[in-house]
Structures are given as structure tokens and as C-alpha cells.
Design an enzyme around this catalytic site. Structure first.
Site, short mmCIF file in Angstrom:
data_model
loop_
_atom_site.label_atom_id
_atom_site.label_comp_id
_atom_site.label_asym_id
_atom_site.label_seq_id
_atom_site.Cartn_x
_atom_site.Cartn_y
_atom_site.Cartn_z
N ARG A 153 6.56 -4.37 3.88
CA ARG A 153 7.13 -5.64 4.34
C ARG A 153 6.06 -6.67 4.69
O ARG A 153 6.27 -7.87 4.54
CB ARG A 153 8.02 -5.41 5.57
CG ARG A 153 9.32 -4.69 5.28
CD ARG A 153 9.91 -4.11 6.55
NE ARG A 153 9.15 -2.94 6.99
CZ ARG A 153 8.76 -2.70 8.23
NH1 ARG A 153 9.06 -3.53 9.20
NH2 ARG A 153 8.04 -1.63 8.53
N SER B 150 19.40 -11.43 -8.94
CA SER B 150 20.58 -11.00 -8.21
C SER B 150 21.71 -10.64 -9.15
O SER B 150 22.11 -11.44 -9.99
CB SER B 150 21.05 -12.12 -7.27
OG SER B 150 22.32 -11.79 -6.76
N ASN C 37 -1.01 -10.95 -0.66
CA ASN C 37 -2.44 -11.24 -0.53
C ASN C 37 -3.23 -9.94 -0.68
O ASN C 37 -2.66 -8.85 -0.70
CB ASN C 37 -2.73 -11.95 0.80
CG ASN C 37 -2.36 -11.12 2.01
OD1 ASN C 37 -2.82 -9.98 2.16
ND2 ASN C 37 -1.52 -11.67 2.88
N ARG D 90 0.56 3.78 -2.70
CA ARG D 90 1.25 3.92 -3.98
C ARG D 90 0.31 4.27 -5.13
O ARG D 90 0.79 4.79 -6.14
CB ARG D 90 2.04 2.64 -4.29
CG ARG D 90 3.01 2.22 -3.20
CD ARG D 90 4.05 3.30 -2.89
NE ARG D 90 4.96 2.88 -1.82
CZ ARG D 90 5.96 3.63 -1.37
NH1 ARG D 90 6.19 4.84 -1.86
NH2 ARG D 90 6.74 3.20 -0.39
#
Lengths: 225, 225, 225, 225
Positions: C78, C87, C172, C183
Site C-alpha cells: 500500500r 473496472s 517510487n 516479490r
């Protein structure tokens, strides 16, 4: 808990404890049941593998009184930190409280980021005299400006960063650990180290398993061990 | 609190109440004393003037069960939201629970973001039959893959976004209000509106003054009033 | 840059490079002048000592296409991540694109979080057949519901998490490094590892000194070295 | 761009413009094509309906010089703000630059949060004399402490909050708009209003459509219109 000459850290409110992290971590694995031993092991596992999000479910509210220069370092930590600070625009309350060091540190001439504790009593006295004189003059001038009717928000521009201020802070254990990594460290300024140590004590008391596992697996500083 | 056909929102833990916001706001003004009437007025003042940071000192932990497509909308809210979700890499627990709507909405042909509730019983039955058939086939295929030894993280790629998932969420009243602005709104999908309403009820029960002042001065949605 | 069978990562926009971190770090020390050698040393120093805030001044915008289950893992990050995703409430565009693995992984029976690549060609074919069959049925059912007039937001609840979606992401270098820690790691699911590798390549190309220093001093994963 | 007597705001770097928000918003709707007119309309629509996430894809880096008391207000904005500030632990550079107001504001005796510009020339002169005297004494004392070998981090505790400091700040248009809501407002202190106005000019120049739509639909302040 008293910190520095006139500051403090008070634990105002708390949500959760070691088991809150356990509970949140277990939902990831679809498990409910647990024993003390397994909970403690899970906390160790989470810390060891850097799964820190379960520790966002333990929150604290602190009431802190600290010099402005400490608060400026503190608030560089933006993530998971919710502060409300006294405003010198709105109040002149306790404006005459300033930080007086109990020891003097001299500049390390090789490492410009370091300082060393100063043992010469004469230099200590001279230094404190200079500091206290500036505090006194600044405060008298502030008082005079207020009495002349100058707006508080304008008069305060002459107050030194050694002035004490107060704030409420809500944070969580994950953000707190990140704070301790950087501020419970010999690289941090000595004054903020004292606040970091106070926070660490509250952390240890309320979440003993998490604190122990943090020191073992995650802690990047050097003064808590 | 039951939500949709198989979901829920449970309040697991809480820190603070209306007075926590008051206390944090008062430190800004260097004031301590307060009466019920003054506290309530202060909360109103804060909401009216958009001073929302004092509401970050009230935190909640919720346990939520909701369909994946709802959770995906929910987690677009990043600020002040700390979730831990069940992982389909680690567990197959309750994998056969899927959201069955109790009504069908048809596409609004003018406003492509809108939908309308569908009243034709025949179409409703046909729709539900199609949905349940896909759920059934997907689940059977998932089971088969698991039995063949395929890794959970790989087998689950065929599971539909109507599958229920669970998470723990720690948030604060400020972040909660922002969530309600956008999701307790007729512009939000009906399903997430139901979760927003459940959160609103917990908010109202625990912080009645803040909730009332929020609805009066800050709330940008339209379904809570 | 192609990722998985139908996905991609495209670098849409960028602000700054190695020197942006240097510039921001130098302001802390009140210094301006620099040479290539000194800049590179400074970047190494920052990474070695965990001073990561200067790396927030280098920002990227990526356009990404990835399966929903990958995106769900991705958006658990986040901090410093600003996404805008397609969407399924608003569009049915490209709804029939699903992730087909080129290899099958079997569940590790000892470590429930692990999986192993599957070498039996027959099982691979059977697995793919099952996956493709579910995809096909789900998509046909979705199409049928849309043709019956059912709202897109409702019809999509049967679409599997293997469906591709798209998003714009601004982030960033500091947030990117945190993403790579978790990851670009053998503990992460193989599919998101491929996206992490793609991001790492963009990072390396645009900020070679920072990337090198990151791998040397900060990187907590194991697949980039 | 000069601000106050010795401060400035410089735009160091930028990523994106009006079209970056458009591009990110269009992905949500699965659309690519656009004309100037449609892009402008879309920006208006996003602002009107509070869909602000697409504006996180436009980022700026500013170099700012401002008094400490302004910076303390500024950094209360935590979301989407990445600052690196000069450190008085590491450097004594430019330590003798202090903010001298060009007008004096008196305390509003009814509204304790307000101040009024002061027109009496004699009082103005007296006030400035007091302020400059404190600045002079504080700086001389600081110099003396440094010459005695006292550590910079300790000597600086007597420096007033009117001292200028410098920082690099990376932010995005969404965070910038939130800053303008609160600081480009007559409720904010006059000094930070001047910085807010400078940022607003950079915003207007680089994203004219977004700026116009922001003022029309979202802006909560009162001094930019």
C-alpha cells in the site's frame, strides 16, 4: 514515564496484545485454534521472515512532551503515525519550558555526524550558561511581544527549538518497530534515543513475545540489546 | 453482523471513543478541562471545519467475510487500512462458499455505471441458475485439481471473484469516514454498500457524537441519512 | 515487456534517476558539488545505512496487464503505490483473456506454502484441459448474462481470478525496492515473481547505480542476484 | 520563485501533466482514444465526482527554503509527501538566515486563532527590533558554542523556529490539492499561505485543465479564487 529534564511519555490507550498479531496471521492460514506455545512460535516465525503486517493490529496512543528538535526528527516517520500537537498559534500555555541538557557533547572532528560526551566541568558550565541565557532572553522577548499585542503565531518565531511541546500520537507496533530501528540506535541523536527507549519499554510490557522476537530477528539498532 | 448471504462483519477490538478525539484536539489548544456539552460541541466544530486528524486516535479491528470482488473494491482504500486476508496459497478452507445474489440488477443502458433492480421472476431464476452452475463447475474442477496434486496457488486461478474470503482489518475513524463517503453511496456497487452500512452501525454505536457530527458536516454519500 | 502468456509491463513515464536521490540526500548535508565517483559512493552509503527516503524522489508510472490473483498480491503493497485499475463495473473490454500456465506446479506435501514444478506431461495436459474448460464455461456464462441484460457488475461475479486485468501504477524507487524484497523472492508465487523481475529490469536500466547498491546492501529476496 | 524575505520554491522535476490523469482514468473504463475536448471534460468529471486517484500519477519535486515554523506546519501533511530536509546535526551551512516579517500582525482578541495586520509604524519598528535582537543573540551564542567545540546537534537547540531551512519534496497532484485546501486558506498562517500560492502557480502552469477543474469543484480554501 519521565524523559529528559522536563519531558515524558505516557501510554494513554492501547488496543490488542501479542495475540492480536497471532489472530490476524492465522486468518491468512485459515486456522483458529492455538496454544501459548504455538502462538509464541508463530510470532517468532513472523518476525524471522519479515511478515510484519499482523503487527499493525496492535495500536497505542501516547501522550508525549519533548523538545521541538526531537519532535522534528520524530515526525519524519510518516507511515502509521497519527500525531496531534499543541499549536503555538492557539495557546501560550507552558511556553517557558526549555530543554537543559545534563551533559554536553562535543563535535567529533573526524566523523561529522558524531558527537562525544564532554567531561570538562568548566566547559560544561560555560555551555549551560550560554544556553540558559539565550532561553531566558528569547522567552522575555516573547512575553514582551505578547504584551504588546503581537499575534501568538508571529511572536513565537523567536522561540528556540529547545522549547518543549506536547502531542498525542497513535501508532501501531509495526510503525513503532520501524521507529525503534532508526531511533533506538547510536546513530540517532542522544535525546531522541531516550524517547525511543521509553517507547520500547511500553512495547515490551504490553507485547512481551513480540518484543523479544523483534529484538532477536528484526531490530536494526544497537542500544536495546 | 450478517452481511449478504454468507458474509459478516464482526467488531473484534476497539481503542477509544468520542473522547479520544476530544482529548487529542484539546492538546492542540493547550486545554484539559471539558464537560459533556463542550466535548460534543468540539466534535461538531472539528467535523464542520474539516479538522479530521483527531479522529485517527480511535481505532477498530474488524473481522470480515466478503466476496473477492467486494474485497477488491475495499482494498482500493489504502490510507489508514491495515488488512490481513486469508491466503488461497496456504489453505483450501471453506473454498466452496460463493455469493448468491438475492436480487438481480440489469444494466442501465443510458448510464453505463448504473444498474437497476430486476423484477422479472423468470429472468431472476435463469440468472441464478447460470451463476450457480458456474460456481458448481468451478468448485468441482478446483477439487479435482487439488486431488490430482496441483498446488493450491495454481488450482485457485479458476475460482470466481464471487468466492467468499476473510480478513482482519485495523482502521481508524478518519479512514472509516473516507470509506463511508465513497462506499456508503448509491454510486458504489450495492454489495459493498451493505458492508459500508454495517461499519457505519459499529461507528454509530461506539462514537455516537462523532457519527452524528460526521453525517451532518462531512458525509459525502447519500444512503446513511 | 511481455510477462506470462498475455500480460505485460510498460514503462509509461519516469521522473528522475540516480542523481535525484543524490541531490535530495545532499540537501541534508548542506552540500551541492559532486562528481560521478562521489555520487556513486553516496548512493552506496545511503543503501548500506538504510537511508532510503532519498529514493522516494525517483518516480515511475507503469502500465501493467496481469491476472487478478497476481494483482491481489501486488496491491497488498500500500505504501507509495498509486494504482488505477480497469473496472468490470464499467466495461466488458477484453473480458475473455485468461492466464494459461505454461507449466504446472504440484503442492509440496511437507511445506504447505511451497509448490514444485511438475514434469509429468500427461498430468500437465489434464490440468490445462480442466483449467481451460472452466475458463470457457465461465466466459460463455458471462456473455450470456450480459446478453440477457444483467448488469456488468453482477455478471462478473462468476469470472475467475485467472482473468487478466490492467492498471496504471505510479510508484517510487523506495516502494519498488520493498516490492522487490518480497516479490522478487522464491517465497512469492512464481507468477508475481515474473512481474517483479520485469520491474527490476526497468529499475536497473534507469538507475544503474541505485540498483547495484540495492542488490549489494538492501535486497532481501533471492532471485535477482 | 521567491517567497517571504529569504525563502523560495523551485520546481526541480516533474512527471506527467493533465493527460497523465486522463490516461489513468481511461484505463478504468477500458478506453483509449481521446480528443482535447473529451480529455478536458473527463478531468472536470473526475474533479466534480471526487475521483481523485488519477491525479496521483502526476508528480513534482520541489526545492523549498522556508522558516522552521512553516516547515513544521507543512510536514503535518503526511500522505503523498516525501521530504528530505537539511540537517542541523550535519551542517552549520547558512545557519544565520532568519525570517524577518515585512508586516506585523496583532492578536485578535475575540477569535484566538486569528490575527490582524498591524498598521502602527512605531509598534512595527519596536517589534522588529525585538525580533532581530533575539535572532542576533541566538546566532552569536550558537557561533560561540560551535567555536568552543560543542556538537552541532547540541548547539542548535537555541536556534529559533524563525530560522530558514531547506528541503526537497516529492509529491503528487492529489496530495498537493489536499495541501492547498488547508494551506491556501485564510485560516492558515499567512506565511505558509505564501508557499501554498507558489505551489498553486506551478500546479496551474503544468496542469492548467486540472487546476481549473480543481478550483471549480474541489478546492476548499478561499484565497486562490
Amino acid at each position: 514515564m519521565k524523559v529528559l529534564d522536563k519531558g515524558f511519555v505516557t501510554l494513554v490507550d492501547i488496543m490488542g496484545d501479542d495475540r492480536s498479531a497471532v489472530r490476524a496471521a492465522r486468518v491468512s492460514h485459515g486456522k483458529d485454534i492455538s496454544t501459548d506455545e504455538k502462538d509464541r512460535k508463530l510470532i517468532n516465525y513472523l518476525m524471522e521472515h519479515g511478515h510484519l503486517s499482523p503487527f499493525e493490529h496492535i495500536t497505542f496512543t501516547f501522550h508525549v512532551k519533548a523538545p521541538i528538535f526531537v519532535v522534528r526528527q520524530w515526525f519524519r516517520h510518516r507511515i502509521g503515525m497519527s500525531p496531534n500537537e499543541i499549536s503555538r498559534r492557539y495557546t501560550s500555555k507552558n511556553v517557558n519550558e526549555f530543554y537543559i541538557p545534563d551533559h554536553i557533547r562535543i563535535q567529533d572532528t573526524k566523523d561529522k555526524q558524531s558527537s562525544n560526551v564532554y567531561s570538562d566541568e568548566q566547559l560544561r558550565e560555560e555551555t549551560l550558561e550560554i544556553i540558559e541565557e539565550v532561553y531566558k532572553k528569547s522567552y522575555e522577548a516573547y512575553e514582551k511581544l505578547i504584551n504588546m499585542g503581537v499575534a501568538r503565531e508571529m511572536a513565537r518565531i523567536i522561540l528556540p527549538v529547545g522549547e518543549y511541546t506536547e502531542f498525542y500520537l497513535t501508532t501501531n507496533v509495526r510503525a513503532l518497530m520501524h521507529f525503534l530501528d532508526l531511533r533506538a540506535s547510536s546513530h540517532a541523536q542522544w535525546e531522541i534515543q531516550q524517547y525511543a527507549k521509553a517507547l520500547a519499554q511500553f512495547f515490551q510490557k504490553t507485547c512481551p513475545w513480540s518484543y523479544e522476537a523483534y529484538l532477536k530477528h528484526q531490530y536494526k539498532g544497537d542500544i536495546l540489546k
